[in-house]
Design a protein around this motif. Sequence first.
Motif, PDB file in Angstrom:
ATOM      1  N   GLU A 162       0.831  -1.213   0.000  1.00 42.82           N
ATOM      2  CA  GLU A 162       0.000   0.000   0.000  1.00 42.82           C
ATOM      3  C   GLU A 162       0.860   1.256   0.000  1.00 42.82           C
ATOM      4  O   GLU A 162       0.545   2.237  -0.689  1.00 42.82           O
ATOM      5  CB  GLU A 162      -0.922  -0.001   1.218  1.00 42.82           C
ATOM      6  CG  GLU A 162      -2.068  -1.005   1.129  1.00 42.82           C
ATOM      7  CD  GLU A 162      -2.948  -0.984   2.371  1.00 42.82           C
ATOM      8  OE1 GLU A 162      -2.800  -0.037   3.172  1.00 42.82           O
ATOM      9  OE2 GLU A 162      -3.765  -1.905   2.543  1.00 42.82           O
ATOM     10  N   GLN A 163       1.937   1.242   0.759  1.00 41.57           N
ATOM     11  CA  GLN A 163       2.830   2.393   0.796  1.00 41.57           C
ATOM     12  C   GLN A 163       3.509   2.610  -0.558  1.00 41.57           C
ATOM     13  O   GLN A 163       3.713   3.749  -0.990  1.00 41.57           O
ATOM     14  CB  GLN A 163       3.883   2.216   1.892  1.00 41.57           C
ATOM     15  CG  GLN A 163       3.339   2.287   3.311  1.00 41.57           C
ATOM     16  CD  GLN A 163       2.778   3.657   3.649  1.00 41.57           C
ATOM     17  OE1 GLN A 163       3.196   4.674   3.079  1.00 41.57           O
ATOM     18  NE2 GLN A 163       1.812   3.701   4.558  1.00 41.57           N
ATOM     19  N   ILE A 164       3.848   1.517  -1.233  1.00 41.94           N
ATOM     20  CA  ILE A 164       4.455   1.641  -2.565  1.00 41.94           C
ATOM     21  C   ILE A 164       3.448   2.226  -3.550  1.00 41.94           C
ATOM     22  O   ILE A 164       3.776   3.102  -4.364  1.00 41.94           O
ATOM     23  CB  ILE A 164       4.961   0.265  -3.060  1.00 41.94           C
ATOM     24  CG1 ILE A 164       6.117  -0.220  -2.186  1.00 41.94           C
ATOM     25  CG2 ILE A 164       5.413   0.347  -4.518  1.00 41.94           C
ATOM     26  CD1 ILE A 164       6.580  -1.628  -2.503  1.00 41.94           C
ATOM     27  N   LEU A 165       2.214   1.762  -3.469  1.00 36.51           N
ATOM     28  CA  LEU A 165       1.174   2.240  -4.388  1.00 36.51           C
ATOM     29  C   LEU A 165       0.885   3.721  -4.213  1.00 36.51           C
ATOM     30  O   LEU A 165       0.400   4.386  -5.149  1.00 36.51           O
ATOM     31  CB  LEU A 165      -0.110   1.424  -4.185  1.00 36.51           C
ATOM     32  CG  LEU A 165      -0.065  -0.020  -4.699  1.00 36.51           C
ATOM     33  CD1 LEU A 165      -1.287  -0.802  -4.243  1.00 36.51           C
ATOM     34  CD2 LEU A 165       0.054  -0.044  -6.225  1.00 36.51           C
ATOM     35  N   LYS A 166       1.140   4.267  -3.025  1.00 34.67           N
ATOM     36  CA  LYS A 166       0.935   5.701  -2.808  1.00 34.67           C
ATOM     37  C   LYS A 166       1.903   6.532  -3.639  1.00 34.67           C
ATOM     38  O   LYS A 166       1.624   7.700  -3.924  1.00 34.67           O
ATOM     39  CB  LYS A 166       1.097   6.037  -1.317  1.00 34.67           C
ATOM     40  CG  LYS A 166      -0.047   5.533  -0.451  1.00 34.67           C
ATOM     41  CD  LYS A 166       0.168   5.886   1.006  1.00 34.67           C
ATOM     42  CE  LYS A 166      -0.987   5.368   1.861  1.00 34.67           C
ATOM     43  NZ  LYS A 166      -0.787   5.695   3.308  1.00 34.67           N
TER      44      LYS A 166
ATOM     45  N   VAL B  92      12.697  -3.656  -3.974  1.00 35.92           N
ATOM     46  CA  VAL B  92      13.576  -3.936  -2.829  1.00 35.92           C
ATOM     47  C   VAL B  92      12.782  -4.131  -1.548  1.00 35.92           C
ATOM     48  O   VAL B  92      13.002  -5.077  -0.781  1.00 35.92           O
ATOM     49  CB  VAL B  92      14.618  -2.804  -2.655  1.00 35.92           C
ATOM     50  CG1 VAL B  92      15.300  -2.916  -1.288  1.00 35.92           C
ATOM     51  CG2 VAL B  92      15.656  -2.852  -3.767  1.00 35.92           C
ATOM     52  N   ALA B  93      11.811  -3.241  -1.278  1.00 38.13           N
ATOM     53  CA  ALA B  93      11.049  -3.288  -0.023  1.00 38.13           C
ATOM     54  C   ALA B  93      10.238  -4.566   0.128  1.00 38.13           C
ATOM     55  O   ALA B  93       9.897  -4.949   1.256  1.00 38.13           O
ATOM     56  CB  ALA B  93      10.122  -2.078   0.066  1.00 38.13           C
ATOM     57  N   THR B  94       9.923  -5.226  -0.973  1.00 34.73           N
ATOM     58  CA  THR B  94       9.083  -6.425  -0.912  1.00 34.73           C
ATOM     59  C   THR B  94       9.885  -7.719  -0.940  1.00 34.73           C
ATOM     60  O   THR B  94       9.308  -8.799  -0.840  1.00 34.73           O
ATOM     61  CB  THR B  94       8.090  -6.445  -2.093  1.00 34.73           C
ATOM     62  OG1 THR B  94       8.827  -6.570  -3.329  1.00 34.73           O
ATOM     63  CG2 THR B  94       7.256  -5.175  -2.130  1.00 34.73           C
TER      64      THR B  94
ATOM     65  N   ARG C  53      12.430  -0.160  10.609  1.00 33.95           N
ATOM     66  CA  ARG C  53      12.494   1.295  10.412  1.00 33.95           C
ATOM     67  C   ARG C  53      13.926   1.747  10.182  1.00 33.95           C
ATOM     68  O   ARG C  53      14.208   2.582   9.311  1.00 33.95           O
ATOM     69  CB  ARG C  53      11.918   2.014  11.633  1.00 33.95           C
ATOM     70  CG  ARG C  53      10.403   1.884  11.807  1.00 33.95           C
ATOM     71  CD  ARG C  53       9.929   2.749  12.958  1.00 33.95           C
ATOM     72  NE  ARG C  53      10.168   4.149  12.668  1.00 33.95           N
ATOM     73  CZ  ARG C  53      10.177   5.113  13.587  1.00 33.95           C
ATOM     74  NH1 ARG C  53       9.982   4.809  14.855  1.00 33.95           N
ATOM     75  NH2 ARG C  53      10.380   6.364  13.249  1.00 33.95           N
ATOM     76  N   LEU C  54      14.849   1.192  10.985  1.00 34.89           N
ATOM     77  CA  LEU C  54      16.249   1.612  10.892  1.00 34.89           C
ATOM     78  C   LEU C  54      16.886   1.200   9.563  1.00 34.89           C
ATOM     79  O   LEU C  54      17.576   1.989   8.920  1.00 34.89           O
ATOM     80  CB  LEU C  54      17.045   1.023  12.052  1.00 34.89           C
ATOM     81  CG  LEU C  54      16.896   1.738  13.393  1.00 34.89           C
ATOM     82  CD1 LEU C  54      17.458   0.882  14.517  1.00 34.89           C
ATOM     83  CD2 LEU C  54      17.598   3.086  13.346  1.00 34.89           C
TER      84      LEU C  54
ATOM     85  N   PRO D  50       8.280   5.814   4.924  1.00 31.34           N
ATOM     86  CA  PRO D  50       7.012   5.068   4.935  1.00 31.34           C
ATOM     87  C   PRO D  50       7.119   3.671   4.313  1.00 31.34           C
ATOM     88  O   PRO D  50       6.471   2.730   4.770  1.00 31.34           O
ATOM     89  CB  PRO D  50       6.059   5.954   4.129  1.00 31.34           C
ATOM     90  CG  PRO D  50       6.674   7.325   4.184  1.00 31.34           C
ATOM     91  CD  PRO D  50       8.143   7.095   4.219  1.00 31.34           C
ATOM     92  N   VAL D  51       7.938   3.559   3.253  1.00 29.12           N
ATOM     93  CA  VAL D  51       8.100   2.260   2.597  1.00 29.12           C
ATOM     94  C   VAL D  51       9.179   1.488   3.353  1.00 29.12           C
ATOM     95  O   VAL D  51      10.368   1.798   3.266  1.00 29.12           O
ATOM     96  CB  VAL D  51       8.485   2.424   1.116  1.00 29.12           C
ATOM     97  CG1 VAL D  51       8.631   1.051   0.464  1.00 29.12           C
ATOM     98  CG2 VAL D  51       7.455   3.247   0.386  1.00 29.12           C
ATOM     99  N   ARG D  52       8.736   0.475   4.099  1.00 34.62           N
ATOM    100  CA  ARG D  52       9.664  -0.271   4.939  1.00 34.62           C
ATOM    101  C   ARG D  52       9.532  -1.767   4.675  1.00 34.62           C
ATOM    102  O   ARG D  52       8.557  -2.237   4.094  1.00 34.62           O
ATOM    103  CB  ARG D  52       9.385   0.020   6.425  1.00 34.62           C
ATOM    104  CG  ARG D  52       9.473   1.495   6.778  1.00 34.62           C
ATOM    105  CD  ARG D  52       9.579   1.685   8.279  1.00 34.62           C
ATOM    106  NE  ARG D  52       8.416   1.206   9.007  1.00 34.62           N
ATOM    107  CZ  ARG D  52       7.319   1.923   9.228  1.00 34.62           C
ATOM    108  NH1 ARG D  52       7.226   3.149   8.746  1.00 34.62           N
ATOM    109  NH2 ARG D  52       6.321   1.410   9.911  1.00 34.62           N
TER     110      ARG D  52
END
Length: 417
Positions: free
Chosen positions: A110-114, A147-149, A160-161, A335-337
């Motif tokens: 969802e964060q990626i889609l934003k 990368v995030a997925t 987060r870090l 936001p994208v974590r």
Amino acid sequence: MASPRQDSLALVVVDQNEGSANANSGVLPGGVLQADMLINSSKRLQDDLQSLGRKIKKHEDNIKSLKAQKHILDDSILDKQVILGKYHSSAPITAEDRSLSNGGEEETTEQILKHDKSAAGIWCQLINSHGNEAPNLALSKDIIGIVATLGKVADENLSRLLSEYLGAETMLTIVCKTREGIKALETYNRDGSIDKCAGLHGLSSSIGRILNGRFLLICLEELRPYVGDFVADDGQRRLDLFKPRFPNGECPPGFLGFAVNMIDIDATHLVCLTPSGHGLRETLFYHLFSRVQVYSTRLDMLRALPVISGGAISLDGGIIRGPGVYSLGKREDVPVRFPVPSGASSRPANYRVVENQMRDLKGKREKLLEDLQRERQMLDHAKLAFDRKKQEFVMFLAQSSSYATQVHMGSNPMTPK
């Protein structure tokens, strides 16, 4: 060359032999017996010192061996802790942190889609809109994902870090296997301009999106992979990197492991993603994190500066990006974590086995520390005994030298009376 001690004792013997040949000298032949006693006493003291020296060497060798075994156990315990995802932060969890908690893979998507005008956002929209037909897209045959997925992290704070360390642009980077993926994403006209009707640009217009600006892409085939061993008996194929150590051989306090090993990867992405058979950890994540170290606190991290070469982070928000390069100020929320699995799904399949193994390792370490303490005590005792015997030997040398001088002066006719 004879030592002064030997010279003095030899002098006693010579003088007494001369004295026994001259009946009028007044010196009794018992002086020869006295010299023999001195020589025997000297040999006994030397033998005692050599024996104590051998004991000291033995205890020192034992301590060296026990320390080497301790380092191996420490490394194994650290590896098991990483597998189990046991990280503990000293930073308090705030209400803001809870509101920003990661809900898992769906939240990450969802964060990626934003980021609907980014290459990553458009890619995710294409995958969602084509549903089961997505694998048939020419683009998707070589592209692995974003990368995030491509990884999960067992701890929310660590997620987060690590995401902040990489930054939003890197977290939204598209990853492909070979150069074919690059060609599929973007092609060019003869004049060098981008062909807006082909690749990702062409597909984005089909869903009403326009891809503007640059975007990052990582081609696994062109990365220099990690070359080395993997952690033994680890289904996640974590990298067996050398742990940082101070000159005394000890690991820095608070060292938890390497960031590259704290990413959990789907089994399908662990091996054979490149023509040479490499997986995501030794290619993508080794490229992104290399040898970034993870520490419990910022203070631990700063104390370990002499052994930090490739960057470091601490669970209370400290970031070192390289030698002399620090990230200061308030923590940035990306936001994208990386997704954080919840409940039992966050545990590795062999969780209980690894937990039992770690318990056994800690038991062995505790026993080894007791052996190490005992050897140190015996070493201290042997050194004390050696020092005492050495002092006794020095006093003996002084006394024997004095005796030899007296005998020499008494038997010399030129000596004033």
